[in-house]
Each structure stands twice: as C-alpha cells, then as structure tokens.
Design a protein around this motif. Structure first.
Motif, short mmCIF file in Angstrom:
data_model
loop_
_atom_site.label_atom_id
_atom_site.label_comp_id
_atom_site.label_asym_id
_atom_site.label_seq_id
_atom_site.Cartn_x
_atom_site.Cartn_y
_atom_site.Cartn_z
N TYR A 58 -64.89 -121.84 -63.95
CA TYR A 58 -65.62 -122.04 -62.79
C TYR A 58 -64.96 -122.81 -61.52
CZ TYR A 58 -69.27 -123.60 -59.30
OH TYR A 58 -69.60 -123.87 -58.26
N HIS A 59 -64.16 -123.82 -62.23
CA HIS A 59 -63.46 -124.59 -60.99
C HIS A 59 -62.62 -123.97 -60.52
CE1 HIS A 59 -66.16 -127.89 -59.92
NE2 HIS A 59 -66.48 -127.87 -61.08
N ASN A 60 -61.77 -123.08 -61.23
CA ASN A 60 -60.62 -122.27 -60.88
C ASN A 60 -61.07 -121.29 -59.64
OD1 ASN A 60 -58.80 -123.70 -62.38
ND2 ASN A 60 -58.66 -122.03 -63.91
N PHE B 4 -72.66 -137.13 -56.81
CA PHE B 4 -73.27 -136.16 -57.69
C PHE B 4 -72.78 -134.94 -57.68
CE2 PHE B 4 -78.04 -138.16 -57.77
CZ PHE B 4 -77.66 -139.66 -58.36
N GLY B 5 -72.34 -134.42 -58.90
CA GLY B 5 -71.75 -133.24 -58.80
C GLY B 5 -70.38 -133.28 -58.39
N CYS B 6 -69.52 -134.05 -58.57
CA CYS B 6 -68.13 -134.24 -58.11
C CYS B 6 -67.15 -133.17 -58.24
CB CYS B 6 -67.48 -135.64 -58.24
SG CYS B 6 -67.03 -135.64 -60.20
N PHE C 1 -69.83 -138.43 -60.61
CA PHE C 1 -70.75 -137.47 -62.08
C PHE C 1 -70.39 -136.06 -61.87
CE2 PHE C 1 -73.47 -141.26 -60.83
CZ PHE C 1 -73.42 -141.88 -62.21
N ASP C 2 -70.24 -135.63 -63.13
CA ASP C 2 -70.49 -134.09 -63.18
C ASP C 2 -71.09 -134.08 -64.52
OD1 ASP C 2 -70.11 -131.09 -62.90
OD2 ASP C 2 -69.14 -131.61 -61.09
N LEU C 3 -71.39 -132.55 -64.68
CA LEU C 3 -72.12 -132.14 -66.13
C LEU C 3 -71.35 -132.41 -67.42
CD1 LEU C 3 -73.61 -128.75 -64.71
CD2 LEU C 3 -74.89 -130.91 -65.48
N CYS D 255 -72.75 -136.39 -67.18
CA CYS D 255 -74.01 -136.77 -66.76
C CYS D 255 -74.51 -135.76 -66.11
CB CYS D 255 -73.90 -137.95 -66.38
SG CYS D 255 -75.59 -138.57 -65.56
N ASN D 256 -75.75 -135.22 -66.63
CA ASN D 256 -76.66 -134.51 -65.78
C ASN D 256 -77.32 -135.30 -64.70
OD1 ASN D 256 -78.79 -132.86 -64.61
ND2 ASN D 256 -79.79 -132.15 -66.45
N VAL D 257 -76.96 -135.27 -63.46
CA VAL D 257 -77.54 -136.33 -62.39
C VAL D 257 -79.02 -136.26 -62.19
CG1 VAL D 257 -75.29 -136.51 -61.03
CG2 VAL D 257 -76.78 -134.54 -60.36
N CYS E 125 -74.28 -135.47 -52.34
CA CYS E 125 -74.47 -134.03 -52.92
C CYS E 125 -73.90 -132.80 -52.55
CB CYS E 125 -76.19 -133.83 -53.12
SG CYS E 125 -77.08 -134.88 -54.01
N CYS E 126 -72.42 -132.80 -52.59
CA CYS E 126 -71.80 -131.93 -51.61
C CYS E 126 -71.74 -130.48 -52.51
CB CYS E 126 -70.56 -132.43 -51.56
SG CYS E 126 -69.50 -131.33 -50.45
N LEU E 127 -72.64 -129.78 -52.23
CA LEU E 127 -72.88 -128.23 -52.93
C LEU E 127 -73.11 -128.42 -54.30
CD1 LEU E 127 -69.69 -126.25 -51.56
CD2 LEU E 127 -71.83 -126.87 -50.38
C1 LIG Z 1 -70.06 -126.23 -56.16
S1 LIG Z 1 -69.17 -127.28 -56.91
C2 LIG Z 1 -68.87 -128.73 -55.76
C3 LIG Z 1 -67.82 -129.68 -56.24
C4 LIG Z 1 -67.59 -130.64 -55.31
N1 LIG Z 1 -68.86 -131.59 -55.03
C5 LIG Z 1 -66.94 -130.20 -54.09
O1 LIG Z 1 -67.68 -130.45 -53.02
O2 LIG Z 1 -65.92 -129.77 -53.92
C6 LIG Z 1 -70.68 -128.25 -57.75
C7 LIG Z 1 -70.34 -129.12 -58.96
O3 LIG Z 1 -71.72 -129.75 -59.18
C8 LIG Z 1 -71.86 -129.78 -60.54
N2 LIG Z 1 -73.41 -129.86 -60.80
C9 LIG Z 1 -74.41 -129.08 -60.39
N3 LIG Z 1 -75.40 -129.40 -61.10
C10 LIG Z 1 -75.28 -130.90 -61.62
C11 LIG Z 1 -76.15 -131.88 -62.45
N4 LIG Z 1 -77.45 -131.65 -62.43
N5 LIG Z 1 -75.43 -132.71 -62.61
C12 LIG Z 1 -74.09 -133.07 -62.52
N6 LIG Z 1 -73.41 -132.12 -61.87
C13 LIG Z 1 -73.81 -130.91 -61.55
C14 LIG Z 1 -71.33 -128.50 -60.94
O4 LIG Z 1 -70.91 -128.77 -62.52
C15 LIG Z 1 -70.17 -128.45 -60.10
O5 LIG Z 1 -69.24 -129.26 -60.67
#
Ligand SMILES: C[S@@+](CC[C@H](N)C(=O)[O-])C[C@H]1O[C@@H](n2cnc3c(N)ncnc32)[C@H](O)[C@@H]1O
Length: 250
Positions: free
Chosen positions: A58-60, A96-98, A118-120, A131-133, A148-150
């Motif tokens: 997913y991240h790639n 949140f969701g780094c 935090f990330d999942l 952690c689930n945020v 909360c960036c995306l």
């Molecule tokens: C689109 S990526 C964005 C990553 C980063 N914030 C950025 O702007 O480049 C979204 C990230 O949010 C994480 N994410 C989504 N829902 C989440 C949750 N409930 N708890 C923790 N992480 C979450 C996903 O696993 C993913 O790594």
C-alpha cells in the motif's frame, strides 16, 4: 546473429516480467486502497495485521501516487505547524495515521515539539506506534495538536474525530487534510458537524485542487458529547460518509 536474437528475446522477456510485476503491485495497491476506504478501521487493522506485506505494498503504491501530486498535503501541514509552534512554548503533537514512517516528526524536528506518531501496524520505524487511532494510549486533554493527513479512511472515521477531541487540550487544534473529491458537495456539512462535536472552524483552505486543508480549534466550552458519533449521510446529528478516494489504473 542468433546470439543477438537470443539476447534480445531474454531482454524483452525480462522487461515484460518487470512490467507484469509493476501491474500486479499497482492493482494490489488499488485493491488495498479501496478496502481501506470501504471498511471499518478495525477491519483495516486486521487486514494489515494478518499480512504486513500489504501495508508495504500500500505504501509503495501511495508513494508513487504522491509523486504525481504538485504539492503534498503533508508539506502543507508542516508549513502551517512551523508557524503555529512558536519556539518559546512546548507542544505535543499526535499524528494520526502517519504512514510507514514518522515523516512529520522528521520534518518538524525541534526541541520544543514532542510527537506521538500512530499508524495501524508496526513498521520498520520504531517511532511509529501501532494503534487504531479510534483509541490511542494518551490521556484526556494531553495534546496541543492532532494531525489527520489523509487518514480519515475508514467508514467509522467519526470515531477518530471524537478521539482527537478527547485528547486535545482546551483550545488545542485539529488539522485535517483530505482529498478534495472525498468532500465534494459535503464540505460545508462536514465542517458544521465537526463543529457540533466541540470545535470551532479556524481555517478552510481550498486553494489546492487535490486536497482541502482544514484547521479546527477545540472549543473552550465543555460540550456534552453523545456517547458514540457515527458516520452516515442522512442523519442530522452525525458526520457524513466521505466518498472513497479511488485511484485510476495508470
Ligand atoms: C493515505 S496514508 C497518509 C499517510 C501520511 N499521513 C501522509 O500524509 O503521507 C493514510 C494512513 O493512515 C493510516 N490509517 C488509516 N486509518 C487509520 C486508523 N484508524 N488508525 C491508524 N492509522 C490509520 C493508514 O494505515 C495509512 O498509513
């Protein structure tokens, strides 16, 4: 001649196999991405927990998509925070969701800022707290900024906003950067409902065509919160369901 022909055919096979691998990775990325936007945060966590390779894939794929964006939303968050986090005060920021690395933490590496990223799931970066945020291991009213960036991806994203509200200090700020198409036609209602949870809208920047940048401040008045806030488009008291951000096959 036949030697050259053989070499050419091996080379062409290799190129084809690289192309096939890339196509596979790309469709796998699109499949995971769709799952993240159409399932609950707990289902997403379980998906990555069962197969951590999916998080990498997913991240790639996400990284490749990001390369095509003229400006990255995370850079927007970074420059806003650079201004906001004055050096004579200390700040606690929860990202949140780094993502797979604590990128924002790297970009804002200052002695007066403490990060919780935090990330999942667990990643190679030890600073990322798995952690689930919707439920973070932080005390009530203990942080100055939640980013909360995306990352408002799951169908239950309202719980993320509620959790941000719980951990933010009075007057703390919530930063939301979201893909424009996800909020098309519902941006006003989205902002209004977030305000109803106990925030004041401070900034709405829609100048970028790819993403919307929003800043909310936690209200100083105590809000009587409903025990659970859910996401649904029709109800008057809850947050609207956001459209999934689906990437096209390229
Ligand atoms: C689109 S990526 C964005 C990553 C980063 N914030 C950025 O702007 O480049 C979204 C990230 O949010 C994480 N994410 C989504 N829902 C989440 C949750 N409930 N708890 C923790 N992480 C979450 C996903 O696993 C993913 O790594």
């Amino acid at each position: 001649m036949s030697l050259r022909k053989n070499k050419f055919s091996r080379c062409s096979k290799k190129r084809k196999s690289v192309a096939t691998k890339e196509e596979l990775a790309s469709s796998c990325f699109r499949w995971i991405n769709q799952r993240l936007y159409t399932s609950s945060s707990e289902e997403a966590r379980e998906l990555f927990q069962k197969d951590p390779l999916l998080f990498q894939v997913y991240h790639n794929g996400y990284g490749k998509q990001m390369e095509t964006w003229p400006q990255k939303p995370l850079e927007f968050c970074q420059s806003w925070l650079k201004q906001y986090c004055k050096e004579n005060k200390s700040f606690v920021i929860a990202d949140f969701g780094c993502g797979n690395q604590a990128q924002l933490e790297d970009k804002l590496n200052r002695p007066n800022i403490r990060f919780h990223s935090f990330d999942l799931v667990k990643t190679e970066d030890p600073r990322v707290i798995p952690c689930n945020v919707i439920n973070v291991p932080l005390n009530n009213k203990s942080v100055d900024v939640v980013v909360c960036c995306l990352s408002l991806m799951g169908t239950d994203y309202a719980k993320i906003i509620q959790e941000a509200h719980r951990i933010l200090k009075k007057s703390g700020v919530l930063i939301i950067a979201e893909v424009t198409s996800r909020l098309q036609g519902i941006l006003d209602i989205f902002c209004r409902r977030i305000a109803q949870i106990g925030f004041q809208e401070c900034l709405r920047n829609t100048s970028n065509s790819f993403f919307v940048f929003l800043v909310f401040q936690k209200s100083t008045k105590e809000h009587k919160q409903p025990t659970t806030i859910t996401t649904n488009h029709n109800d008057n008291t809850i947050l609207p369901q956001l459209k999934p951000c689906l990437y096209k096959k390229r």
